[in-house]
Motif scaffolding. Structure first.
Motif, PDB file in Angstrom:
ATOM      1  N   ALA A 153      33.887  -7.433 -29.791  1.00  0.00           N
ATOM      2  CA  ALA A 153      34.525  -7.614 -31.097  1.00  0.00           C
ATOM      3  C   ALA A 153      34.024  -8.894 -31.754  1.00  0.00           C
ATOM      4  CB  ALA A 153      36.040  -7.643 -30.941  1.00  0.00           C
ATOM      5  N   LYS A 154      33.958  -9.974 -30.986  1.00  0.00           N
ATOM      6  CA  LYS A 154      33.514 -11.254 -31.541  1.00  0.00           C
ATOM      7  C   LYS A 154      32.071 -11.178 -32.025  1.00  0.00           C
ATOM      8  CE  LYS A 154      34.794 -13.959 -28.074  1.00  0.00           C
ATOM      9  NZ  LYS A 154      35.093 -15.206 -27.320  1.00  0.00           N
ATOM     10  N   GLN A 155      31.217 -10.519 -31.246  1.00  0.00           N
ATOM     11  CA  GLN A 155      29.824 -10.405 -31.633  1.00  0.00           C
ATOM     12  C   GLN A 155      29.670  -9.589 -32.920  1.00  0.00           C
ATOM     13  OE1 GLN A 155      27.321 -12.023 -30.325  1.00  0.00           O
ATOM     14  NE2 GLN A 155      25.816 -11.106 -31.733  1.00  0.00           N
ATOM     15  N   ALA A 156      30.411  -8.485 -33.008  1.00  0.00           N
ATOM     16  CA  ALA A 156      30.341  -7.627 -34.199  1.00  0.00           C
ATOM     17  C   ALA A 156      30.839  -8.369 -35.435  1.00  0.00           C
ATOM     18  CB  ALA A 156      31.147  -6.355 -33.977  1.00  0.00           C
ATOM     19  N   VAL A 157      31.933  -9.126 -35.271  1.00  0.00           N
ATOM     20  CA  VAL A 157      32.495  -9.870 -36.406  1.00  0.00           C
ATOM     21  C   VAL A 157      31.521 -10.943 -36.875  1.00  0.00           C
ATOM     22  CG1 VAL A 157      34.309 -11.493 -37.074  1.00  0.00           C
ATOM     23  CG2 VAL A 157      34.906  -9.403 -35.837  1.00  0.00           C
ATOM     24  N   LYS A 158      30.865 -11.630 -35.937  1.00  0.00           N
ATOM     25  CA  LYS A 158      29.902 -12.678 -36.321  1.00  0.00           C
ATOM     26  C   LYS A 158      28.699 -12.090 -37.051  1.00  0.00           C
ATOM     27  CE  LYS A 158      29.786 -14.527 -32.134  1.00  0.00           C
ATOM     28  NZ  LYS A 158      29.406 -15.422 -31.010  1.00  0.00           N
ATOM     29  N   GLU A 159      28.194 -10.974 -36.565  1.00  0.00           N
ATOM     30  CA  GLU A 159      27.064 -10.329 -37.239  1.00  0.00           C
ATOM     31  C   GLU A 159      27.473  -9.818 -38.621  1.00  0.00           C
ATOM     32  OE1 GLU A 159      25.381  -7.301 -34.794  1.00  0.00           O
ATOM     33  OE2 GLU A 159      24.937  -8.662 -33.120  1.00  0.00           O
ATOM     34  N   PHE A 160      28.659  -9.284 -38.688  1.00  0.00           N
ATOM     35  CA  PHE A 160      29.167  -8.780 -39.963  1.00  0.00           C
ATOM     36  C   PHE A 160      29.265  -9.900 -40.996  1.00  0.00           C
ATOM     37  CE2 PHE A 160      33.190  -8.179 -42.427  1.00  0.00           C
ATOM     38  CZ  PHE A 160      32.729  -7.193 -43.291  1.00  0.00           C
ATOM     39  N   ALA A 161      29.880 -11.021 -40.610  1.00  0.00           N
ATOM     40  CA  ALA A 161      30.062 -12.142 -41.536  1.00  0.00           C
ATOM     41  C   ALA A 161      28.724 -12.717 -41.981  1.00  0.00           C
ATOM     42  CB  ALA A 161      30.905 -13.223 -40.876  1.00  0.00           C
ATOM     43  N   LYS A 162      27.772 -12.782 -41.051  1.00  0.00           N
ATOM     44  CA  LYS A 162      26.462 -13.347 -41.373  1.00  0.00           C
ATOM     45  C   LYS A 162      25.703 -12.469 -42.372  1.00  0.00           C
ATOM     46  CE  LYS A 162      22.487 -15.481 -39.083  1.00  0.00           C
ATOM     47  NZ  LYS A 162      21.851 -15.767 -37.770  1.00  0.00           N
ATOM     48  N   SER A 163      25.996 -11.170 -42.367  1.00  0.00           N
ATOM     49  CA  SER A 163      25.286 -10.237 -43.254  1.00  0.00           C
ATOM     50  C   SER A 163      25.874 -10.172 -44.666  1.00  0.00           C
ATOM     51  CB  SER A 163      25.302  -8.829 -42.647  1.00  0.00           C
ATOM     52  OG  SER A 163      26.611  -8.282 -42.689  1.00  0.00           O
ATOM     53  N   LEU A 164      27.002 -10.834 -44.874  1.00  0.00           N
ATOM     54  CA  LEU A 164      27.653 -10.768 -46.190  1.00  0.00           C
ATOM     55  C   LEU A 164      26.772 -11.407 -47.254  1.00  0.00           C
ATOM     56  CD1 LEU A 164      31.333 -11.718 -45.244  1.00  0.00           C
ATOM     57  CD2 LEU A 164      30.396  -9.439 -45.686  1.00  0.00           C
ATOM     58  N   GLU A 165      26.691 -10.764 -48.398  1.00  0.00           N
ATOM     59  CA  GLU A 165      25.894 -11.273 -49.508  1.00  0.00           C
ATOM     60  C   GLU A 165      26.753 -11.368 -50.761  1.00  0.00           C
ATOM     61  OE1 GLU A 165      22.614  -8.659 -49.964  1.00  0.00           O
ATOM     62  OE2 GLU A 165      21.658  -9.199 -48.072  1.00  0.00           O
ATOM     63  N   GLY A 166      26.345 -12.203 -51.682  1.00  0.00           N
ATOM     64  CA  GLY A 166      27.057 -12.328 -52.949  1.00  0.00           C
ATOM     65  C   GLY A 166      28.311 -13.171 -52.817  1.00  0.00           C
ATOM     66  N   ASP A 167      29.183 -13.015 -53.813  1.00  0.00           N
ATOM     67  CA  ASP A 167      30.394 -13.835 -53.873  1.00  0.00           C
ATOM     68  C   ASP A 167      31.483 -13.197 -53.014  1.00  0.00           C
ATOM     69  OD1 ASP A 167      32.225 -15.736 -54.569  1.00  0.00           O
ATOM     70  OD2 ASP A 167      32.640 -14.907 -56.564  1.00  0.00           O
ATOM     71  N   VAL A 168      31.428 -13.459 -51.715  1.00  0.00           N
ATOM     72  CA  VAL A 168      32.377 -12.877 -50.767  1.00  0.00           C
ATOM     73  C   VAL A 168      33.096 -13.998 -50.029  1.00  0.00           C
ATOM     74  CG1 VAL A 168      32.688 -11.367 -48.772  1.00  0.00           C
ATOM     75  CG2 VAL A 168      30.884 -10.877 -50.439  1.00  0.00           C
ATOM     76  N   ARG A 169      34.416 -13.856 -49.941  1.00  0.00           N
ATOM     77  CA  ARG A 169      35.200 -14.810 -49.156  1.00  0.00           C
ATOM     78  C   ARG A 169      35.751 -14.076 -47.941  1.00  0.00           C
ATOM     79  NH1 ARG A 169      39.306 -17.583 -53.334  1.00  0.00           N
ATOM     80  NH2 ARG A 169      39.796 -15.386 -53.701  1.00  0.00           N
ATOM     81  N   ILE A 170      35.786 -14.760 -46.809  1.00  0.00           N
ATOM     82  CA  ILE A 170      36.230 -14.134 -45.573  1.00  0.00           C
ATOM     83  C   ILE A 170      37.245 -15.026 -44.866  1.00  0.00           C
ATOM     84  CG2 ILE A 170      34.334 -15.120 -44.194  1.00  0.00           C
ATOM     85  CD1 ILE A 170      34.314 -12.380 -42.673  1.00  0.00           C
ATOM     86  N   SER A 171      38.146 -14.379 -44.154  1.00  0.00           N
ATOM     87  CA  SER A 171      39.166 -15.102 -43.397  1.00  0.00           C
ATOM     88  C   SER A 171      39.262 -14.484 -42.009  1.00  0.00           C
ATOM     89  CB  SER A 171      40.521 -14.985 -44.108  1.00  0.00           C
ATOM     90  OG  SER A 171      41.578 -15.378 -43.260  1.00  0.00           O
ATOM     91  N   ILE A 172      39.529 -15.296 -41.007  1.00  0.00           N
ATOM     92  CA  ILE A 172      39.758 -14.804 -39.653  1.00  0.00           C
ATOM     93  C   ILE A 172      41.194 -15.116 -39.262  1.00  0.00           C
ATOM     94  CG2 ILE A 172      39.225 -15.106 -37.198  1.00  0.00           C
ATOM     95  CD1 ILE A 172      37.108 -13.557 -38.596  1.00  0.00           C
ATOM     96  N   ARG A 173      41.926 -14.079 -38.873  1.00  0.00           N
ATOM     97  CA  ARG A 173      43.298 -14.260 -38.385  1.00  0.00           C
ATOM     98  C   ARG A 173      43.415 -13.599 -37.020  1.00  0.00           C
ATOM     99  NH1 ARG A 173      48.499 -15.402 -39.720  1.00  0.00           N
ATOM    100  NH2 ARG A 173      47.892 -16.138 -41.797  1.00  0.00           N
ATOM    101  N   ALA A 174      43.867 -14.367 -36.072  1.00  0.00           N
ATOM    102  CA  ALA A 174      44.077 -13.835 -34.727  1.00  0.00           C
ATOM    103  C   ALA A 174      45.553 -13.482 -34.555  1.00  0.00           C
ATOM    104  CB  ALA A 174      43.663 -14.863 -33.679  1.00  0.00           C
TER     105      ALA A 174
END
Length: 449
Positions: A153-174
């Motif tokens: 899960a952590k690996q997929a989330v990191k790859e996903f966030a790194k691939s984001l383009e444009g004006d995107v904001r992201i938050s991580i909640r555990a």
């Protein structure tokens, strides 16, 4: 004496000649045109001499006194129409020319109302806000493809966030990341949901550090985490694309109601879409989490490998972003089309009314009927027409009753025709909107595996 007599005769001739000349100069009143016999003809034959604001009872009565006493019922009725018929034409014209606007708003740079014409408008880029909820319960220590679910899960989330383009904001909640999955720690663990990476643009070092710090620990307070995601999005604009991704390997275990919280978040001001990615779920968990995604207006998928997990994250960003935009477009247009139809219905009602509701047209009918009846009563009182002609069952009174009834039938016919026209236009716009929505969904689904 003879001279005086000659002058008298001459003066008389002059006076007589002058009188004749005066009578010849006086314009002759035209004979009233025969009154219409059809409902539409009656509606279109006015206005009478004393219609609308020109009505003056005293002047009308002066006119009536000049009528001959040998008139037939048809002649009396025709003269009443010529004198007192109201002007229905402006209202009829207003009804027929009225056209409500059932236009659809643009979807990006696509104008549904001009599908064949090109557009140079640039699609407005919407702010994307993504909240990722990571299940940190003890069961995430289970393995998939030789690695723990948490590691995948952590690996997929990191790859996903790194691939984001444009004006995107992201938050991580555990959630469930405190305590343990033992009964003694349940209260602590069920109360644990925390925004570890506040909603902001992606900053790799800080983001990776936060994600790597997560470990499988406690219970599964999924409902509390979804509710808290709404707080993470509190500053988001309703026009933003607000998305929540839940990565989990199990169902709620803290007594909460994640279906209710997902529905509440989806229907909130931010209109967030709640998506669920399940990690190697059993049948019971699949069904439960699928209901959560459905309530949140999002998608559910169950993955059984790390590759599927990474691919699903990428697909969701494309698919959900587009379908969320189409959903908001569809909801907005549905509401506007509905209220436009309501406004149109109310407007036509104000013009035509119904048998039980007043409007301009029926008000004119009632006014005309009242004035004509008053004129008939005056004619009877002045003995210009007999009681048998102008009384309750008199021939003229019956003609007035029939005229009023036929005008009301015309009013009803016009009302039904216009309402059908409005409903047909509304239905065409709704059908077009549904067709476009279906097409856009089909396009978006081409991105899905």
């Amino acid at each position: 004496m003879k001279k005086l007599s000659f002058l008298s005769i001459l003066l008389s001739l002059v006076l007589l000649t002058s009188a004749c000349a005066g009578e010849a100069a006086k314009p002759k009143q035209p004979a009233p045109k025969k009154a219409a016999t059809t409902a539409e003809g009656m509606a279109m034959e006015g206005p009478g001499k004393y219609a609308g604001d020109r009505y003056d009872e005293a002047k009308v009565q002066q006119e009536l006194k000049k009528w001959p006493k040998n008139l037939t019922a048809d002649q009396v009725y025709t003269r009443l129409v010529w004198l007192l018929a109201e002007d229905y034409k402006p209202v009829i014209k207003e009804v027929k020319e009225y056209k409500p606007s059932f236009a659809l708003s643009k979807l990006g740079n696509f104008d549904p109302n001009q599908p064949k014409s090109g557009s140079n408008d640039q699609k407005k880029t919407k702010q994307k806000n993504i909240v990722v909820l990571i299940d940190s319960s003890g069961s995430m220590a289970g393995k998939v493809d030789g690695k723990t679910k948490m590691e995948e899960a952590k690996q997929a989330v990191k790859e996903f966030a790194k691939s984001l383009e444009g004006d995107v904001r992201i938050s991580i909640r555990a959630y469930g990341h405190k305590g343990s999955n033992q009964q003694k720690d349940k209260a602590v663990s069920c109360a644990s949901t925390e925004e570890l990476y506040p909603l902001s643009t992606y900053q790799e070092d800080r983001f990776v550090k936060v994600v790597d710090s997560l470990k499988p620990s406690g219970w599964t307070p999924l409902a509390a985490a979804i509710k808290a995601a709404g707080q993470d999005l509190h500053a988001a604009h309703p026009d933003d694309e607000n998305m929540v991704y839940v990565v989990s390997d199990g169902i709620e275990s803290c007594g909460g109601d994640p279906v209710k919280e997902a529905k509440t978040l989806h229907e909130a001001k931010v209109k967030a879409v709640v998506n669920i990615i399940g990690l190697d779920l059993d049948d019971k968990s699949q069904k439960a989490l699928e209901e959560v995604a459905k309530a949140g207006g999002g998608e559910f998928t169950n993955v059984t490998s790390s590759e599927e997990l990474r691919n699903r994250f990428a697909d969701f960003l494309t698919y959900v972003g587009r379908t969320n935009e189409v959903n908001l477009w569809s909801i907005g247009n549905s509401n506007e089309l509905y209220w436009e139809r309501q406004r149109a219905n109310n407007y036509i009602l104000s013009l035509l009314g119904t048998f039980i509701q007043p409007g301009k047209f029926p008000s004119l009918i009632d006014k005309e009927y009242e004035h004509m009846n008053a004129a008939v009563q005056f004619l009877v009182e002045q003995k210009i027409i007999p009681e048998s002609m102008g009384g309750y069952e008199g021939a003229v009174s019956k003609k007035l009753d029939k005229r009023r009834e036929m005008l009301k039938q015309y009013q009803s016919k016009l009302y039904n025709q216009k309402m059908k026209e409005i409903d047909d236009d509304y239905a065409r716009a709704m059908d077009l909107m549904k067709k476009i929505k279906k097409q856009e969904y089909e396009k978006a689904e081409t991105y899905m595996p």
